[in-house]
Motif scaffolding. Structure first.
Motif, PDB file in Angstrom:
ATOM      1  N   ALA A  60       0.869  -1.180   0.000  1.00  0.00           N
ATOM      2  CA  ALA A  60       0.000   0.000   0.000  1.00  0.00           C
ATOM      3  C   ALA A  60       0.904   1.228   0.000  1.00  0.00           C
ATOM      4  CB  ALA A  60      -0.913   0.003   1.222  1.00  0.00           C
ATOM      5  N   PHE A  61       0.494   2.248  -0.755  1.00  0.00           N
ATOM      6  CA  PHE A  61       1.335   3.412  -0.994  1.00  0.00           C
ATOM      7  C   PHE A  61       0.501   4.687  -0.872  1.00  0.00           C
ATOM      8  CE2 PHE A  61       2.331  -0.286  -3.603  1.00  0.00           C
ATOM      9  CZ  PHE A  61       3.599  -0.598  -3.143  1.00  0.00           C
ATOM     10  N   MET A  62       1.144   5.778  -0.490  1.00  0.00           N
ATOM     11  CA  MET A  62       0.433   7.046  -0.313  1.00  0.00           C
ATOM     12  C   MET A  62       1.425   8.156   0.032  1.00  0.00           C
ATOM     13  SD  MET A  62      -1.091   5.966   3.412  1.00  0.00           S
ATOM     14  CE  MET A  62      -1.366   4.337   2.765  1.00  0.00           C
ATOM     15  N   GLN A  63       0.921   9.368   0.110  1.00  0.00           N
ATOM     16  CA  GLN A  63       1.713  10.499   0.602  1.00  0.00           C
ATOM     17  C   GLN A  63       1.108  10.933   1.937  1.00  0.00           C
ATOM     18  OE1 GLN A  63       2.201  13.642  -2.275  1.00  0.00           O
ATOM     19  NE2 GLN A  63       2.316  12.169  -3.940  1.00  0.00           N
ATOM     20  N   ALA A  76      -8.205  -4.757  -9.147  1.00  0.00           N
ATOM     21  CA  ALA A  76      -8.248  -3.365  -9.606  1.00  0.00           C
ATOM     22  C   ALA A  76      -9.681  -2.851  -9.562  1.00  0.00           C
ATOM     23  CB  ALA A  76      -7.682  -3.261 -11.018  1.00  0.00           C
ATOM     24  N   GLY A  77      -9.839  -1.629  -9.072  1.00  0.00           N
ATOM     25  CA  GLY A  77     -11.151  -1.006  -8.976  1.00  0.00           C
ATOM     26  C   GLY A  77     -11.775  -1.136  -7.590  1.00  0.00           C
ATOM     27  N   ALA A 137      -7.992   3.271   0.196  1.00  0.00           N
ATOM     28  CA  ALA A 137      -6.967   3.122  -0.834  1.00  0.00           C
ATOM     29  C   ALA A 137      -7.547   2.376  -2.035  1.00  0.00           C
ATOM     30  CB  ALA A 137      -5.768   2.369  -0.268  1.00  0.00           C
ATOM     31  N   SER A 138      -7.404   2.955  -3.217  1.00  0.00           N
ATOM     32  CA  SER A 138      -7.880   2.323  -4.453  1.00  0.00           C
ATOM     33  C   SER A 138      -6.914   1.229  -4.864  1.00  0.00           C
ATOM     34  CB  SER A 138      -7.955   3.353  -5.582  1.00  0.00           C
ATOM     35  OG  SER A 138      -8.765   4.425  -5.209  1.00  0.00           O
ATOM     36  N   VAL A 139      -7.447   0.086  -5.300  1.00  0.00           N
ATOM     37  CA  VAL A 139      -6.600  -0.995  -5.807  1.00  0.00           C
ATOM     38  C   VAL A 139      -6.332  -0.710  -7.280  1.00  0.00           C
ATOM     39  CG1 VAL A 139      -6.379  -3.479  -6.191  1.00  0.00           C
ATOM     40  CG2 VAL A 139      -7.576  -2.624  -4.156  1.00  0.00           C
ATOM     41  N   LYS A 140      -5.035  -0.708  -7.654  1.00  0.00           N
ATOM     42  CA  LYS A 140      -4.633  -0.400  -9.028  1.00  0.00           C
ATOM     43  C   LYS A 140      -3.717  -1.483  -9.576  1.00  0.00           C
ATOM     44  CE  LYS A 140      -4.707   4.598  -8.334  1.00  0.00           C
ATOM     45  NZ  LYS A 140      -3.931   5.831  -8.447  1.00  0.00           N
ATOM     46  N   GLU A 141      -3.818  -1.707 -10.879  1.00  0.00           N
ATOM     47  CA  GLU A 141      -2.911  -2.639 -11.549  1.00  0.00           C
ATOM     48  C   GLU A 141      -1.507  -2.055 -11.532  1.00  0.00           C
ATOM     49  OE1 GLU A 141      -3.392  -5.643 -12.696  1.00  0.00           O
ATOM     50  OE2 GLU A 141      -5.578  -5.688 -12.543  1.00  0.00           O
ATOM     51  N   MET A 142      -0.512  -2.930 -11.468  1.00  0.00           N
ATOM     52  CA  MET A 142       0.894  -2.514 -11.532  1.00  0.00           C
ATOM     53  C   MET A 142       1.246  -2.322 -13.008  1.00  0.00           C
ATOM     54  SD  MET A 142       3.499  -1.970  -9.714  1.00  0.00           S
ATOM     55  CE  MET A 142       5.238  -2.081  -9.576  1.00  0.00           C
ATOM     56  N   THR A 143       1.643  -1.129 -13.381  1.00  0.00           N
ATOM     57  CA  THR A 143       2.042  -0.887 -14.772  1.00  0.00           C
ATOM     58  C   THR A 143       3.516  -1.188 -14.937  1.00  0.00           C
ATOM     59  OG1 THR A 143       2.647   1.409 -14.393  1.00  0.00           O
ATOM     60  CG2 THR A 143       0.334   0.988 -14.961  1.00  0.00           C
TER      61      THR A 143
END
Length: 137
Positions: free
Chosen positions: A30-33, A101-102, A125-131
């Motif tokens: 999980a990631f954020m600022q 994702a989503g 936190a939104s789940v997102k695909e790793m690009t």
């Protein structure tokens, strides 16, 4: 009733996201600022999405990338700390379900001030695909 006390209205969390997983994958990040007007420490993370949630640090030691759990992450007054792949992040382990994702993962972050007063802040936190671009970081 507000979830953050006036003392913790100073803590601002932006751009929270969780890396999507594949079936059977047991961990993700999980990631954020995080920014605070005054010095606080992130001392605990909880989520119903995982059996274990810990603040981790990744850094190079003798040309080897090492990851370790941290007891606390300092958020200096007036500074922004970015939790991102390959650096400070929140490790979610023993996942209850695949992170798709989503979807949204709710994290409860516990901050402690210099007087040892603790306050919990809920983060969606939104789940997102790793690009591929993120993967190369």
């Amino acid at each position: 009733m507000m979830s953050a006390s006036a003392a913790y209205a100073d803590v601002v969390i932006k751009d929270a996201w969780v890396r999507a997983t594949v079936p059977q994958q047991q961990a993700t990040g999980a990631f954020m600022q995080i920014q605070s007007a005054r010095h606080v420490r992130l001392v605990e993370v909880q989520t119903a999405a995982a059996g274990v949630a810990e603040v981790h640090e990744m850094k190079m030691e003798n040309n080897v990338m090492k990851m370790r759990a941290m007891n606390a992450l300092d958020i200096p007054a007036g500074k922004s700390i970015e939790l991102k792949p390959g650096a400070y992040h929140i490790m979610l382990m023993d996942l209850k379900n695949q992170a798709r994702a989503g979807e949204t993962v709710i994290l409860k972050l516990t901050f402690e001030d210099d007087d040892k007063k603790r306050e919990v802040q809920e983060v969606k936190a939104s789940v997102k695909e790793m690009t591929m671009m993120q993967h190369k970081m």
